[in-house]
Scaffold this motif. Sequence first.
Motif, PDB file in Angstrom:
ATOM      1  N   ILE A  69     -13.368   8.098  -1.759  1.00  0.00           N
ATOM      2  CA  ILE A  69     -14.323   7.764  -0.708  1.00  0.00           C
ATOM      3  C   ILE A  69     -14.398   8.862   0.336  1.00  0.00           C
ATOM      4  N   ASP A  70     -13.235   9.333   0.781  1.00  0.00           N
ATOM      5  CA  ASP A  70     -13.187  10.310   1.871  1.00  0.00           C
ATOM      6  C   ASP A  70     -11.872  11.079   1.776  1.00  0.00           C
ATOM      7  N   SER A  71     -11.930  12.274   1.249  1.00  0.00           N
ATOM      8  CA  SER A  71     -10.707  13.038   0.999  1.00  0.00           C
ATOM      9  C   SER A  71     -10.068  13.604   2.269  1.00  0.00           C
ATOM     10  N   GLY A  72     -10.644  13.366   3.428  1.00  0.00           N
ATOM     11  CA  GLY A  72     -10.059  13.860   4.674  1.00  0.00           C
ATOM     12  C   GLY A  72      -9.188  12.851   5.394  1.00  0.00           C
ATOM     13  N   MET A  73      -9.042  11.658   4.858  1.00  0.00           N
ATOM     14  CA  MET A  73      -8.271  10.594   5.512  1.00  0.00           C
ATOM     15  C   MET A  73      -6.770  10.851   5.442  1.00  0.00           C
ATOM     16  N   THR A  74      -6.049  10.159   6.323  1.00  0.00           N
ATOM     17  CA  THR A  74      -4.597  10.109   6.214  1.00  0.00           C
ATOM     18  C   THR A  74      -4.182   8.637   6.146  1.00  0.00           C
ATOM     19  N   VAL A  75      -3.117   8.378   5.397  1.00  0.00           N
ATOM     20  CA  VAL A  75      -2.566   7.038   5.289  1.00  0.00           C
ATOM     21  C   VAL A  75      -1.150   7.088   5.844  1.00  0.00           C
ATOM     22  N   ASN A  76      -0.907   6.297   6.884  1.00  0.00           N
ATOM     23  CA  ASN A  76       0.399   6.240   7.518  1.00  0.00           C
ATOM     24  C   ASN A  76       1.078   4.931   7.140  1.00  0.00           C
ATOM     25  N   ILE A  77       2.287   5.020   6.604  1.00  0.00           N
ATOM     26  CA  ILE A  77       3.086   3.852   6.270  1.00  0.00           C
ATOM     27  C   ILE A  77       4.007   3.580   7.459  1.00  0.00           C
TER      28      ILE A  77
END
Length: 140
Positions: A69-77
């Motif tokens: 969808i959007d390769s610039g995102m970050t996912v924070n756990i």
Amino acid sequence: MNIDSIKNGIVIDHITAGKAMEIYSLLGLDKLECSVAIIKNVSSRKMGKKDIIKIDCDFDFDIDVLGFIDSGMTVNIVKDGRIVEKRHMELPEKIVNVIKCKNPRCITSTEQELPQIFKLTDRENKVYRCYYCETKANRK
């Protein structure tokens, strides 16, 4: 506006402004029993404006969906109120059951139990093609 921090869960950050609802839908966040906050059009020095999704529980999801969808995102756990892992999204080499092939002659049209598989064929132009018939994927 004040949005509380989360104790244990996931924060999806740096979403292109306006794409949070698409992510909410694709990940099935409406089915979760926990709190989900969608914050739209947040000011960002880097992006101008961005969206953020905060999910106040742990759950499994296909992280490749986010990269598609959007390769610039970050996912924070987040665990115990602290970020324990930060992942930067990239375009995945392969996506499964995220989009459907539009070719009426593709085998996935008649054999509906087959997974919808698309492979990345042009990273620069973000082109995906059906694994079975090579039809170009229509990205929204």
